[in-house]
Design a protein around this motif. Structure first.
Motif, short mmCIF file in Angstrom:
data_model
loop_
_atom_site.label_atom_id
_atom_site.label_comp_id
_atom_site.label_asym_id
_atom_site.label_seq_id
_atom_site.Cartn_x
_atom_site.Cartn_y
_atom_site.Cartn_z
N ASP A 916 26.15 -20.00 9.50
CA ASP A 916 26.07 -21.32 10.72
C ASP A 916 27.15 -22.18 10.29
O ASP A 916 27.49 -22.51 9.53
CB ASP A 916 24.66 -22.04 10.54
CG ASP A 916 23.53 -21.12 10.99
OD1 ASP A 916 23.66 -20.21 11.64
OD2 ASP A 916 22.46 -21.35 10.60
N CYS A 917 27.60 -22.76 11.48
CA CYS A 917 28.54 -23.80 11.59
C CYS A 917 30.20 -23.19 11.27
O CYS A 917 31.04 -24.07 11.58
CB CYS A 917 28.36 -25.10 10.70
SG CYS A 917 26.79 -25.68 11.30
N CYS A 953 25.60 -24.27 15.17
CA CYS A 953 25.49 -25.08 13.97
C CYS A 953 24.26 -25.83 14.08
O CYS A 953 23.57 -26.55 15.00
CB CYS A 953 26.49 -26.27 13.96
SG CYS A 953 26.55 -27.08 12.30
N ASP A 954 23.28 -25.40 12.99
CA ASP A 954 22.03 -26.01 12.60
C ASP A 954 21.95 -27.02 11.72
O ASP A 954 20.78 -27.20 10.74
CB ASP A 954 21.19 -24.69 12.27
CG ASP A 954 21.08 -23.75 13.63
OD1 ASP A 954 21.13 -24.43 14.69
OD2 ASP A 954 20.59 -22.49 13.38
N TYR A 956 21.18 -30.86 11.02
CA TYR A 956 20.32 -31.94 11.62
C TYR A 956 20.25 -32.81 10.66
O TYR A 956 20.13 -32.78 9.45
CB TYR A 956 18.95 -31.54 12.09
CG TYR A 956 19.10 -30.20 12.93
CD1 TYR A 956 19.32 -30.28 14.28
CD2 TYR A 956 18.64 -28.63 12.45
CE1 TYR A 956 19.34 -29.17 15.14
CE2 TYR A 956 18.44 -27.73 13.45
CZ TYR A 956 19.02 -28.12 14.58
OH TYR A 956 18.98 -26.91 15.42
N ASP A 1003 21.21 -33.33 16.12
CA ASP A 1003 22.11 -32.00 15.59
C ASP A 1003 23.55 -32.65 15.31
O ASP A 1003 23.61 -33.99 15.39
CB ASP A 1003 22.16 -31.04 16.74
CG ASP A 1003 22.90 -31.57 17.94
OD1 ASP A 1003 23.44 -32.57 18.06
OD2 ASP A 1003 22.89 -30.90 18.91
N ARG A 1013 13.06 -29.92 14.06
CA ARG A 1013 14.06 -29.53 13.37
C ARG A 1013 14.33 -29.92 12.25
O ARG A 1013 15.15 -29.46 11.15
CB ARG A 1013 15.29 -29.63 14.75
CG ARG A 1013 15.04 -29.10 15.87
CD ARG A 1013 15.22 -27.53 15.96
NE ARG A 1013 15.18 -26.72 17.21
CZ ARG A 1013 15.97 -26.49 17.87
NH1 ARG A 1013 17.32 -26.87 17.55
NH2 ARG A 1013 15.93 -25.94 19.21
#
Length: 1654
Positions: A916-917, A953-954, A956, A1003, A1013
């Motif tokens: 991710d990201c 992208c996760d 948070y 986010d 999330r």
């Protein structure tokens, strides 16, 4: 009014309500003489000066109602001077009628006639109603007007007119006119110009434009808007090459049309296909034919051959022309370099929505009669025959509603609902005690004010149902409970104060003296024993009767009983025997016959007993010793006798004179002066009857009444008595200090009874309501569309608890069962079918178009849409229209690729992300067919084959938002049922709770996401404390103090002291003193004979002059005086002397003369006689004595009587009653509140103010008219009782950061008395979990696009994107994936009509065109601020014109504007401003709005400031303006102050001369600044005089007339002063006087030199 206008109709009315009517009145008065002369000139017979006069018509009279009545009036002849004359003087031919027919109105006509009110006419200016036109005036805010209407009396049945008198009989005629306001014309108001645009050409001569917008449209006939555009030529430079003169212009698409041969060609083609299928069908087997038939059906559905989906594809064309810059058309060849645009395309033939006719109206929703809400609603519907296709008209509403009322006879009344309640619970005091002190809640024997509760529930109160519990014959007839929300009225009290009667304790008097020994029964004396009895009486009757008192009789056995006996009353004077003056004699006994109760009876009853004999005595001779009489016997020392105890009584006497020595009787020794005898010789064996408590009331077998079970009305009084029972108790004989003895030891006479009747209470069975209806079973579905199982329940309530052995209540009060779950969740959805093939415009239509190919190009494809239930079964289209989301699109554009076009596969799915990201993901597509070999297709910039994007992208971030909530206690406590509301114990109101703060999750792009999330449940919790209130706590009452007075009424006191102070909102303390105590003072009564003085016998004389021979002379005697407690048996014990009345204390010593031998000896003086009242000096009192020893010969006795006058407050007193004030309300010791008693005391007061024994007032028979006791109520200290918190409400916002949930509670029982007040917090809130706010939002419009050409009719587009925001008003939001808005219906700002493209026009070079609409202006109120008048609010937008070529200005379209009403507009004012021009583009004079915005229009047109072109130099001074004469002048209320050069230097305020009035104490002349020249200063607070303004110049600039008058007066005054000075100077002998005259004649002058400080 002149006489000439009088006649049968009365007098002509003329309005004089204002100055505008004054001229009318004056004109008529001027014409009056002319009218009179004209009347007198009519004839020559001399009668012209007389005329007929009539009075008003009288009341309509008649026997019948209606038009048959008659009315009359007076008619007389009058002279023009006003006096009445004979009828013969007037012309009889012209005599008016004195009687006419009329309509006699009766009361029942009220229902037949009424006033008919017409509409108000247009508002007419008041000035237009005058006789001549008034001068024009400047409109300021609005012009006063009058509007009229027609009012007539009409018959309701057919609206025919009737006489006004009929309607006036019942109601006054409504007014015919009213005031109104005509608003002034409002000119158009424009904004400032925008900056100049750039030149429209880069070379040659072009135009620059600047535009402005409309802020306020013209209103009420105001001036129209000026030009919104200003043009200016510009020339950037000469053109170096040929200037582009021609442009290819595209026209709009034509309406969609069908090709003429399309239908025939399709029919022919279909016939061919059908025939081929039929030919081929023969060679197929049955299974194959079935498969073909299914496919054919499916294809038919896709072809949309249903009447709903009759979609026809047609074509539309557009023109492409070549135009010159000046707008003229040119040859196409002049525009050859451009690629030819598309001129034909397929389209959907538009079809309007077609609906069926309306169905019949459905039944009325109101099926019963309800006076409160008589109107219901009914509906009708219609179906869709043809859906709108293309640009066809949308469908109208499919359902229609209208109000209705139930029709027909026998309509039942509607169900009404009302509150019912169970019976009140038993009255209990402990809840009130527990509220104040928990430790006192368990006390028993409580009484007084208490609390009782009940349950309240809602029932259907139909008229057909039986009365609630009043006429119950069966237990199941109670009303069935329904949900509480059905009852709308106020909820009845669920608790109330009640009263438990406090038991009254028995109070008895002290024991009386022992009576004589008497038979138990005087009628049966044979062989019976005797008893001595003593008794006491009941002084306060107890609750339950005298049986609850202690024994009232005690008995002692005795010997020799007698029923009647002689009782010695006294002894007569001693009489010597044998007639001698002294010596031995006898005293006759005075006696009477009494019974055992010491009551005098007939003497014959005592004949069995010997009568008392005379008592021997001795009268001393002159030389004998003289002794006093014996005193009374003292109180017996014991009440009974035993072996060790004997009762004794004593009596004494004293020596009054000694003997003469020789020859006289000698005085006895001291022992002979005291006598002792036994008393109360009966044994100390006292018996009495002792009773036990009464047993329970049991059924008396002898009673005939049967016990029946009966239901008792809830909430009624006490239980009724059903039959008579019997109570028993134990009675025993008791010996005091020993115990029970045989009954024969006690006398039978006073023996108490052992049995008494009683009333048995009725049995009360349990009464319950029937079960309520089952609760509703709403169908709820989960996310998968499956129905969720829920339960339903029903309840019943106990109305009456069982008692006295009645039938018990069943245990089951609530039942629960599962709801029936439907197989399919209700709901509908649209189902889209497969897209059909892309359809092109027929080749025969486009084959002549340049660049066209037969098998490729832009086309159109369609698809079918059907309605399905959630389980997929077919449903009616109307269901989806009503309950599903918007219908999907049924057409879309498509493209069939040509051979030269590049063909690619669809994009693949994105590859998976590795991280991710930081990672990336790609998707690909490929060229297919011949496109792989074409070079243009290999251009990856135009035809990219892969796309790369960063992986989502996760990351948070969670953070708190908003304020902390209220402190909330954990859920629990009582829960109120929907079927009944109870009042139970106190709810937990304090302790540890929690407060909450919302959490928000963002986010990595700072976009709001679901809180899950961030692994958060949406809150931060924090422990908090709600402090518990503590009430003021006092000690118990102390004992009562002793009464403050020993005689009469006084006060006694008791107190409480503070144990614990209140805090945290606890119940406050009563008012405490400086040592934290609270007192209660009540009156008390003391018996004046409770304490008495007791004097012992006088001592032996102590002679100061002792004559040893005769033992006589002056001497002193003493005795001991004690204060003793007085009882019924006499004084008993010594007490402190202060308890006895000091005024009544006997003397302890006395000085007197001891008689010598042979002197007369008198006994002690007797008591003084009583003075007669009233006390006056003429009355007297006396006392007497008698001789105990006669004197010797030659000596005499002193006077035997003594007299003194009665003197007020010395020896004579008046007596009267005195009543004290009421005490505080006294309760029973076991009561805390409720009913009590107020008491007051009655005193007998002597005239010197001293309280004495009441017997003094009794003896005078004074009137006693006062009530000594009254009932009272002490308010119970009821704490406030709050309801349980309601369930949490829905969130105030469905999404966002500011959502709150609320819960509320109400006051169930208000506090009373000193109870704890209700808490102020009746609602609590906590934040909702933060949810992102998703919405559909349009993107910006694209530029106008015209395919491959420069200008013409094109289209512009915009996107519909999903945005997320935090719900705040100014939040713009961020774009997110459209899947997040998938659950939302496509709508933007509530508008469901989504518009993603629209036609537009791209102007060609040199063309003059309209700009896009400006934004809506701010909302502006059309108002008059000074008058407070508002005509509504408006906003406006406009379109200005833009030009590019100077030659085309004549071809420009007209500018446009449009307005619409709005709410809450701002009220602005407009004013002129002026300024210099140096280095400024602003004009010298401009208009500015009150919010600082410079505008054009809006400022008043009258006398605007002139520009510097008129006044030079400009008028820049405050309060100045440029006049019509081009000179600077000052505004009204100010005067010009000029400089030496003649220019305006300043505007000074005009001074005010204040003339004091009679009410003004100050006489000086003052100057003050003018506040408002148009208003008199008397309107200013604090001023009491009249104020005049000294303005020497008029409006025309000339001096006013009064200035000349003042100047002439000043000149005369000056001459007068000079003359006086001259006369004064001619008299030199009186210079001082001359100076005084000069001083007296000094004038008061007022000068003004222009100084502003004057």
């Amino acid at each position: 009014m002149g006489r000439g206008w009088r006649g049968a109709a009365g007098t002509l009315p003329i309005r004089t309500g204002g100055s505008r009517y004054l001229s009318v009145t004056l004109l008529l008065l001027l014409l009056l003489p002319c009218g009179c002369r004209e009347a007198s000139a009519q004839t020559d017979d001399g009668k012209s000066v007389y005329f007929w006069e009539t009075g008003p018509w009288g009341r309509c009279m008649g026997s019948d109602c209606g038009p048959g009545g008659s009315q009359s009036r007076a008619v007389w002849c009058a002279h023009v001077d006003g006096w009445t004359t004979l009828h013969t003087n007037c012309d009889q031919a012209q005599r008016p009628s004195n009687q006419r027919n009329c309509f006699r109105v009766c009361d029942w006509h009220k229902d037949l006639y009424d006033w008919e009110l017409g509409a108000w006419n247009a508002c007419v200016p008041v000035s237009a109603r005058t006789l001549w036109t008034s001068r024009p005036f400047a409109c300021s805010g609005g012009e006063e007007g009058i509007q009229t209407r027609e009012v007539r009396c009409m018959l309701k049945a057919d609206a025919s007119p009737a006489e006004d008198a009929i309607c006036e009989y019942f109601e006054l005629k409504p007014r015919l006119e009213q005031d109104c306001l005509i608003p002034c014309p409002r000119d158009c108001v424009l904004s400032e110009y925008s900056p100049w645009t750039s030149c429209s050409k880069t070379c040659g001569t072009g135009l620059r434009n600047r535009v402005r917008s409309v802020l306020v449209p013209p209103l009420f006939g105001g001036a129209a808007c000026l030009n919104l555009t200003e043009f200016q030529s510009c020339k950037t430079g000469p053109c170096t090459g040929p200037e582009g003169m021609y442009s290819l212009r595209v026209g709009p698409w034509s309406p969609c049309a069908l090709p003429q041969t399309r239908t025939a060609r399709q029919v022919k083609r279909r016939k061919g296909k059908g025939q081929g299928l039929r030919e081929r069908a023969g060679v197929k087997d049955p299974e194959t034919r079935e498969l073909i038939q299914k496919k054919r059906t499916r294809n038919r559905l896709n072809r949309q051959e249903s009447p709903f989906w009759d979609i026809q594809v047609g074509y539309q064309t557009r023109e492409v022309t070549c135009i010159h810059r000046n707008g003229s058309a040119a040859g196409r060849n002049l525009c050859a370099p451009w690629d030819p645009p598309l001129t034909m395309r397929p389209c959907v033939l538009p079809k309007d929505c077609q609906l069926t006719d309306w169905a019949e109206w459905g039944p009325c929703s109101k099926t019963c009669l309800d006076p409160a809400s008589p109107v219901g609603a009914r509906t009708r519907s219609r179906q869709v025959v043809q859906f709108p296709v293309g640009e066809g008209a949308e469908c109208a509403a499919l359902e229609d509603f209208e109000a209705c009322e139930p029709q027909g006879e026998g309509v039942p009344p509607c169900s009404s609902y009302t509150w019912r309640s169970t019976e009140w619970s038993d009255c209990r005091v402990d809840p009130l005690l527990g509220q104040q002190d928990r430790r006192r809640g368990n006390l028993t024997g409580l009484c007084g004010g208490g609390l009782q509760t009940r349950e309240v529930y809602c029932v259907q109160a139909n008229a057909e149902l039986l009365k609630y519990l009043d006429d119950l014959r069966e237990k199941d007839q109670a009303s069935r409970p329904v949900e509480n929300k059905m009852c709308k009225g106020p909820i009845p009290n669920r608790s109330q104060l009640c009263q438990i009667p406090c038991p009254i304790d028995c109070e008895v008097s002290p024991w009386g003296a022992w009576g004589p020994c008497t038979f138990e029964n005087c009628e049966d004396q044979a062989g019976k024993k005797g008893f001595k009895l003593r008794k006491r009486r009941i002084t306060n009757e107890p609750t339950g009767g005298p049986g609850n008192c202690p024994h009232l009789v005690e008995a002692v056995p005795c010997d020799e009983p007698r029923c009647y006996d002689w009782r010695l009353v006294g002894l007569d004077r001693c009489v010597p025997g044998d007639g001698t003056p002294c010596g031995a004699g006898a005293q006759l006994a005075l006696f009477r016959c009494v019974n055992g109760n010491e009551e005098e009876v007939d003497r014959n009853l005592c004949t069995s007993s010997p009568a008392p004999e005379p008592v021997p005595c001795e009268v001393p001779c002159s030389r004998d010793c003289v002794l006093s009489d014996w005193t009374s016997w003292s109180t017996c020392s014991q009440t009974c006798s035993s072996k060790t105890i004997e009762g004794k009584q004593t009596r004494t006497r004293s020596i009054l004179a000694y003997n003469a020595g020789e020859g006289g009787a000698v005085c006895p020794n001291s022992s002979s002066l005291l006598e002792v005898r036994n008393c109360n010789e009966h044994a100390c064996t006292v018996y009495h009857w002792q009773t036990g408590p009464w047993g329970p009331c049991t059924e008396d077998p002898s009673a005939s009444t049967l016990n029946t079970s009966a239901g008792v009305r809830a909430g009624g009084g006490g239980p009724g008595s059903c039959y008579v029972g019997m109570q028993t108790r134990k009675v025993i004989c008791v010996r005091v200090n020993v115990g029970q003895v045989p009954p024969k030891k006690c006398p039978d006479g006073p023996r108490p009874s052992t049995v008494r009747p009683c009333e048995l209470p009725c049995k009360k069975d349990c009464i319950m309501t029937p079960f309520s209806d089952w609760t509703a079973c709403p169908v709820t579905c989960d996310a998968a569309g499956n129905a969720v199982k829920i339960k339903q329940s029903r309840k019943r309530l106990i109305i009456q608890q069982p008692s006295n052995g009645g039938q018990e209540c069943p245990e089951v009060l609530e039942e629960e069962t599962d709801c029936e779950v439907p197989k399919v969740c209700p709901g509908f959805r649209w189902k889209t079918h497969k897209w059909r093939k892309c359809q092109l415009v027929p080749w025969f239509l486009r084959q002549d178009r340049p660049g066209a190919q037969e098998t490729c190009g832009p086309g159109l494809q369609t698809r079918a849409v059907s309605c399905r239930q959630l389980d997929g079964t077919q449903a009616d289209i109307g269901e989806c229209l009503n309950f599903a989301t918007a219908m999907p699109a049924i057409t879309q554009r498509c493209q069939l690729p040509c051979q030269d076009d590049c063909q690619l596969t669809n994009w693949s799915k994105f590859s998976s992300c590795t991280a991710d990201c930081v990672g990336v993901r790609t998707r690909k597509r490929a060229l297919i067919g011949r496109s792989k070999k074409k070079d243009k297709c290999k251009n990856t910039q135009m035809y990219p084959l892969s796309e790369t994007q960063y992986c989502p992208c996760d990351k948070y971030n969670a953070q708190p938002v908003g304020n902390w909530s209220d402190c909330i206690l954990p859920e629990g406590g009582r829960v109120e049922s929907t079927l009944g509301m109870k009042v139970q114990g106190d709810i937990k109101e304090c302790g540890q709770g929690y407060r909450y703060q919302a959490m928000v999750c963002y986010d990595q792009d700072s976009r709001l996401v679901e809180t899950s999330r961030c692994n958060s449940h949406g809150y931060i919790e924090e422990a908090c404390i709600i402090p518990c209130p503590s009430d003021c706590k006092l000690s118990e009452w102390s004992n009562w103090s002793r009464c403050s007075k020993s005689c009469g009424s006084g006060v006694k006191v008791r107190s409480k002291w503070l144990r614990e102070k209140p805090y945290n909102g606890g119940r406050p303390c009563p008012k405490l003193d400086h040592i934290n105590q609270v007192y209660e003072v009540v009156p008390c009564q003391s018996d004046c004979n409770q304490y008495v003085w007791v004097a012992e016998p006088w001592s032996v004389w102590k002679v100061s002059n002792v004559d040893l021979k005769e033992n006589c002379g002056e001497g002193v005697q003493t005795r001991k005086v004690r204060c003793m407690l007085n009882t019924i048996d006499g004084p008993s014990e010594s007490v402190e002397d202060y308890l006895c009345d000091p005024e009544l204390m006997p003397l302890g010593a006395r000085e007197s003369r001891l008689p010598c031998p042979e002197d007369c000896v008198l006994n002690d003086w007797g008591p003084w006689s009583r003075c007669d009242v009233p006390c006056i000096r003429t009355n007297s009192r006396e006392r007497t004595a008698y001789a105990l020893r006669p004197p010797s010969v030659g000596r005499q006795c002193p006077d035997t009587s003594d007299k003194e006058p009665c003197s007020l407050n010395l020896n004579c007193f008046n007596y009267f009653y005195n009543i004290t004030d009421w005490s505080t309300c006294q309760l029973s010791p076991n009561a805390v509140c409720g009913s009590g008693i107020k008491t007051r005391m009655l005193d007998c007061v002597r005239s010197d103010g001293k309280s004495v024994d009441l017997k003094f007032c009794y003896e005078l028979n004074l009137e006693k008219k006062w009530q000594m006791n009254i009932s009272c109520v002490v308010e119970c200290p009821v704490n406030c009782q709050m309801s349980e918190w309601s369930p949490w409400s829905d969130c105030s916002q469905t999404c966002g950061l500011d959502g709150k949930m609320w819960r509320r509670r109400s006051v169930v029982r208000a506090f009373q008395g000193d109870g704890r007040p209700c808490p102020s917090q009746t609602e609590q809130w906590k934040p909702c979990p933060v949810r992102p706010c998703y919405r559909w939002q349009y993107g910006e419009w694209s530029e106008c696009r015209v395919e491959s050409v420069v200008c013409g009719d094109g289209e512009r587009y915009r996107n519909l994107s999903c945005f997320v925001s935090d719900g705040s008003g100014d939040a713009v939001g961020s774009s997110v994936d459209e899947e997040l808005c998938g659950g939302l219906e496509p709508a933007v700002d509530g508008d469901k009509r989504i518009s993603l493209k629209e036609a537009c026009t791209l102007p060609c070079p040199g063309e003059c065109y309209l700009m896009e609409w400006s934004d809506w202006s701010s909302c502006v109120s059309i108002c008059v601020k000074a008058a407070g008048v508002d005509f509504g609010s408006v906003r406006v937008r406009s379109r200005a014109v833009l030009a590019q070529e100077p030659e085309n200005l004549q071809l420009c379209p007209d500018q446009e504007w449009e307005s619409q009403p709005c709410e809450e507009g701002e009220c602005y004012e407009y004013k002129w401003l002026s300024g210099g021009r140096l280095n400024s583009t602003r004009p010298a004079v401009w208009c500015q709005r009150s919010d600082g915005l410079n505008v054009t229009g809006g400022c008043p047109p009258l006398s605007p400031p002139e520009s510097n072109d008129s006044c030079d130099p400009p008028c820049l001074k405050t309060k100045s303006f440029c006049s019509e004469a081009a000179t600077c002048a000052c505004e009204e209320g100010f005067t010009e102050v000029l400089s030496a050069s003649g220019q305006l230097d300043q505007c000074a305020p005009i001074p005010v001369l204040e003339i004091p009035t009679a009410g003004d104490k100050k006489g000086d002349v003052k100057t003050s600044r003018a506040i408002n020249p148009t208003l008199p200063s008397t309107a200013q607070p604090g001023r009491s005089g009249r104020t005049w303004y000294l303005q020497p110049y008029g409006p025309d600039g000339k001096l006013k007339m009064w200035v000349y008058g003042v100047a002439a007066g000043a000149f005369v005054l000056l001459i007068f002063i000079v003359s006086m000075i001259y006369l004064a100077c001619k008299k030199p002998k009186r210079p001082q006087r001359q100076r005084q005259q000069n001083n007296r004649l000094k004038p008061l002058t007022l000068a003004y030199d222009g100084d502003t400080d004057m």
